[in-house]
Design a protein around this motif. Sequence first.
Motif, PDB file in Angstrom:
ATOM      1  N   CYS A   1       1.770   4.470 -12.023  1.00  0.00           N
ATOM      2  CA  CYS A   1       1.500   5.274 -13.216  1.00  0.00           C
ATOM      3  C   CYS A   1       2.385   4.894 -14.398  1.00  0.00           C
ATOM      4  O   CYS A   1       1.997   5.091 -15.556  1.00  0.00           O
ATOM      5  N   ALA A   2       3.553   4.343 -14.117  1.00  0.00           N
ATOM      6  CA  ALA A   2       4.454   3.974 -15.208  1.00  0.00           C
ATOM      7  C   ALA A   2       3.891   2.842 -16.054  1.00  0.00           C
ATOM      8  O   ALA A   2       4.318   2.646 -17.197  1.00  0.00           O
ATOM      9  N   ASN A   3       2.942   2.099 -15.516  1.00  0.00           N
ATOM     10  CA  ASN A   3       2.343   0.986 -16.251  1.00  0.00           C
ATOM     11  C   ASN A   3       0.885   1.249 -16.610  1.00  0.00           C
ATOM     12  O   ASN A   3       0.107   0.311 -16.802  1.00  0.00           O
ATOM     13  N   CYS A   4       0.543   2.515 -16.716  1.00  0.00           N
ATOM     14  CA  CYS A   4      -0.825   2.926 -17.061  1.00  0.00           C
ATOM     15  C   CYS A   4      -0.779   3.845 -18.274  1.00  0.00           C
ATOM     16  O   CYS A   4       0.206   4.563 -18.486  1.00  0.00           O
ATOM     17  N   PHE A   5      -1.831   3.846 -19.051  1.00  0.00           N
ATOM     18  CA  PHE A   5      -1.907   4.704 -20.235  1.00  0.00           C
ATOM     19  C   PHE A   5      -2.523   6.073 -19.915  1.00  0.00           C
ATOM     20  O   PHE A   5      -3.259   6.636 -20.719  1.00  0.00           O
ATOM     21  N   GLY A   6      -2.217   6.580 -18.728  1.00  0.00           N
ATOM     22  CA  GLY A   6      -2.718   7.903 -18.357  1.00  0.00           C
ATOM     23  C   GLY A   6      -4.236   7.961 -18.264  1.00  0.00           C
ATOM     24  O   GLY A   6      -4.837   8.997 -18.581  1.00  0.00           O
ATOM     25  N   LEU A   7      -4.866   6.886 -17.796  1.00  0.00           N
ATOM     26  CA  LEU A   7      -6.331   6.803 -17.851  1.00  0.00           C
ATOM     27  C   LEU A   7      -7.024   7.872 -17.015  1.00  0.00           C
ATOM     28  O   LEU A   7      -8.064   8.402 -17.412  1.00  0.00           O
ATOM     29  N   CYS A   8      -6.470   8.201 -15.851  1.00  0.00           N
ATOM     30  CA  CYS A   8      -7.138   9.220 -15.034  1.00  0.00           C
ATOM     31  C   CYS A   8      -7.091  10.581 -15.715  1.00  0.00           C
ATOM     32  O   CYS A   8      -7.910  11.460 -15.429  1.00  0.00           O
ATOM     33  N   CYS A   9      -6.138  10.768 -16.630  1.00  0.00           N
ATOM     34  CA  CYS A   9      -5.991  12.040 -17.342  1.00  0.00           C
ATOM     35  C   CYS A   9      -6.870  12.129 -18.592  1.00  0.00           C
ATOM     36  O   CYS A   9      -6.930  13.184 -19.229  1.00  0.00           O
ATOM     37  N   VAL A  10      -7.525  11.010 -18.917  1.00  0.00           N
ATOM     38  CA  VAL A  10      -8.335  10.983 -20.134  1.00  0.00           C
ATOM     39  C   VAL A  10      -9.766  10.546 -19.834  1.00  0.00           C
ATOM     40  O   VAL A  10     -10.723  11.225 -20.205  1.00  0.00           O
ATOM     41  N   ALA A  11      -9.917   9.430 -19.164  1.00  0.00           N
ATOM     42  CA  ALA A  11     -11.235   8.813 -19.011  1.00  0.00           C
ATOM     43  C   ALA A  11     -12.170   9.612 -18.124  1.00  0.00           C
ATOM     44  O   ALA A  11     -13.388   9.557 -18.306  1.00  0.00           O
ATOM     45  N   LEU A  12     -11.629  10.345 -17.164  1.00  0.00           N
ATOM     46  CA  LEU A  12     -12.454  11.028 -16.175  1.00  0.00           C
ATOM     47  C   LEU A  12     -12.686  12.490 -16.542  1.00  0.00           C
ATOM     48  O   LEU A  12     -11.842  13.133 -17.170  1.00  0.00           O
ATOM     49  N   ALA A  13     -13.820  12.999 -16.116  1.00  0.00           N
ATOM     50  CA  ALA A  13     -14.152  14.407 -16.331  1.00  0.00           C
ATOM     51  C   ALA A  13     -13.757  15.223 -15.109  1.00  0.00           C
ATOM     52  O   ALA A  13     -13.643  14.696 -14.005  1.00  0.00           O
ATOM     53  N   PHE A  14     -13.520  16.509 -15.299  1.00  0.00           N
ATOM     54  CA  PHE A  14     -13.410  17.411 -14.157  1.00  0.00           C
ATOM     55  C   PHE A  14     -13.982  18.765 -14.539  1.00  0.00           C
ATOM     56  O   PHE A  14     -14.128  19.095 -15.721  1.00  0.00           O
ATOM     57  N   ALA A  15     -14.346  19.525 -13.518  1.00  0.00           N
ATOM     58  CA  ALA A  15     -15.000  20.818 -13.728  1.00  0.00           C
ATOM     59  C   ALA A  15     -14.128  21.937 -13.193  1.00  0.00           C
ATOM     60  O   ALA A  15     -13.391  21.762 -12.212  1.00  0.00           O
ATOM     61  N   LYS A  16     -14.201  23.080 -13.820  1.00  0.00           N
ATOM     62  CA  LYS A  16     -13.465  24.250 -13.368  1.00  0.00           C
ATOM     63  C   LYS A  16     -13.872  24.576 -11.939  1.00  0.00           C
ATOM     64  O   LYS A  16     -15.065  24.739 -11.631  1.00  0.00           O
ATOM     65  N   SER A  17     -12.885  24.652 -11.067  1.00  0.00           N
ATOM     66  CA  SER A  17     -13.166  24.811  -9.636  1.00  0.00           C
ATOM     67  C   SER A  17     -11.874  25.171  -8.933  1.00  0.00           C
ATOM     68  O   SER A  17     -10.867  25.506  -9.582  1.00  0.00           O
ATOM     69  N   ALA A  18     -11.887  25.074  -7.620  1.00  0.00           N
ATOM     70  CA  ALA A  18     -10.662  25.298  -6.862  1.00  0.00           C
ATOM     71  C   ALA A  18      -9.634  24.224  -7.155  1.00  0.00           C
ATOM     72  O   ALA A  18      -8.438  24.401  -6.876  1.00  0.00           O
ATOM     73  N   ASP A  19     -10.074  23.109  -7.742  1.00  0.00           N
ATOM     74  CA  ASP A  19      -9.186  21.973  -7.973  1.00  0.00           C
ATOM     75  C   ASP A  19      -8.667  21.875  -9.398  1.00  0.00           C
ATOM     76  O   ASP A  19      -7.668  21.197  -9.656  1.00  0.00           O
TER      77      ASP A  19
END
Length: 305
Positions: A19-37
Motif C-alpha cells: 500500500c505504501a507504493n499505491c495511490f490508494g486505488l482500492c479506496c477510490v476506483a472501486l464501489a461499495f454498497a451500504k451493508s454489513a461490510d
Amino acid sequence: MAARTRVELGRREDLGADCANCFGLCCVALAFAKSADFPFDKDAGDPCTNLDDADGCRIHPHLRERGFSGCTVFDCSGAGQKVSRHTFAGRSWRDDPETRRSMFATFPIVRRLHDLLRYLDEAITLVRATHDQTPWVAAFEHVRLLSDGTPEDLTTLDVDAEYDRVRPLLLDASAIARRQGPVGAHGQRVGPGTDLVGADLRGADLRGATLRGSLAIAADLRGARLDRCDLLGVDLRDADLRGTDLRGAVFLTQMQVNAARGDAATVLPEGFQRPGHWSTTADAAAGVTPPRRGPSGRGARSRRR
C-alpha cells in the motif's frame, strides 16, 4: 517499479499488496454498497471519505469497529502498486482527469490478472515434483506480459477469455496435487459447487477433496483436515477456522483467510498474514468433535457481501 513491491508469500514477486507504493486505488476506483461490510454507499471513482491527501486511510487501525470490515478483507494481489508505479509510471489519479479515468478502468483488470498469476504460480509449485512445468510456466509468462501492458491494451483485454484459457491448467494442477495421498472420508462426499453454508464440519477429513466454487459461508471447519483440499473460489466468509491447519490447502488466498474467522491456533501457509481481527488466543472451545450433520447441512446464511 518501487524498490519494494514484494510481500513474502513463497511465490513470485509483485503479487502481494504494498500500500505504501499505491495511490490508494482500492479506496477510490472501486464501489461499495451500504451493508454489513460498509456503513454507506460509494460509487466507483469517488474517493472514500476516510482517504487522506497522502493516499492513506485516516481510520486504518479502527476499520472494523467503524463498520468497514470489507476493507480488512480486500486484497489487491499487488495490482495497486503495479498500476501506480508501472502502468502509469508514478502518475497519480489526482494529476488530471484523463489519468483518473484510465487508471480507474485499468486497476480492476490488473487485479484480476494478478489473481490469475497467483493461481498459476501455485500451480507451478504443485506440479514441480512430478510433471514438466512448461505449460504452466508458459501460461504464467503470458499472463504476466498482459499485466505489463499499456492502459490502452489492458482496457480492451478480454480477461474472462484469459481465465477460460488457463482454467484447464489449474484443474490439472489440482488433480495432480490431490492424487498425492488418500482422500478423506468427507472428501469422498463433496465436490465442486457443494452447498456448505453453515455446515458443521468440525474435524472433518477433507484431505484430497475438491470444494472448488463451493459456498462455505459460516461453515464450522474447526480442526478440519484440509491437506490437498482444493479451495479455489470457495466462499469462506465467516467460516470458523479456529485451530485449523491450512498449510496444505490448495489455491487458498489471503482474501479467503481475511474473510474467515480464526485464532492463534490457526496454522497459516508460509507467507500468509494473520488477519488483525482474528483472536490472539487459542479458543478453548475449539476442540473438535465428529460433525453432527453431513457436509450438505445448512445453517443460517450470512449476509452476502
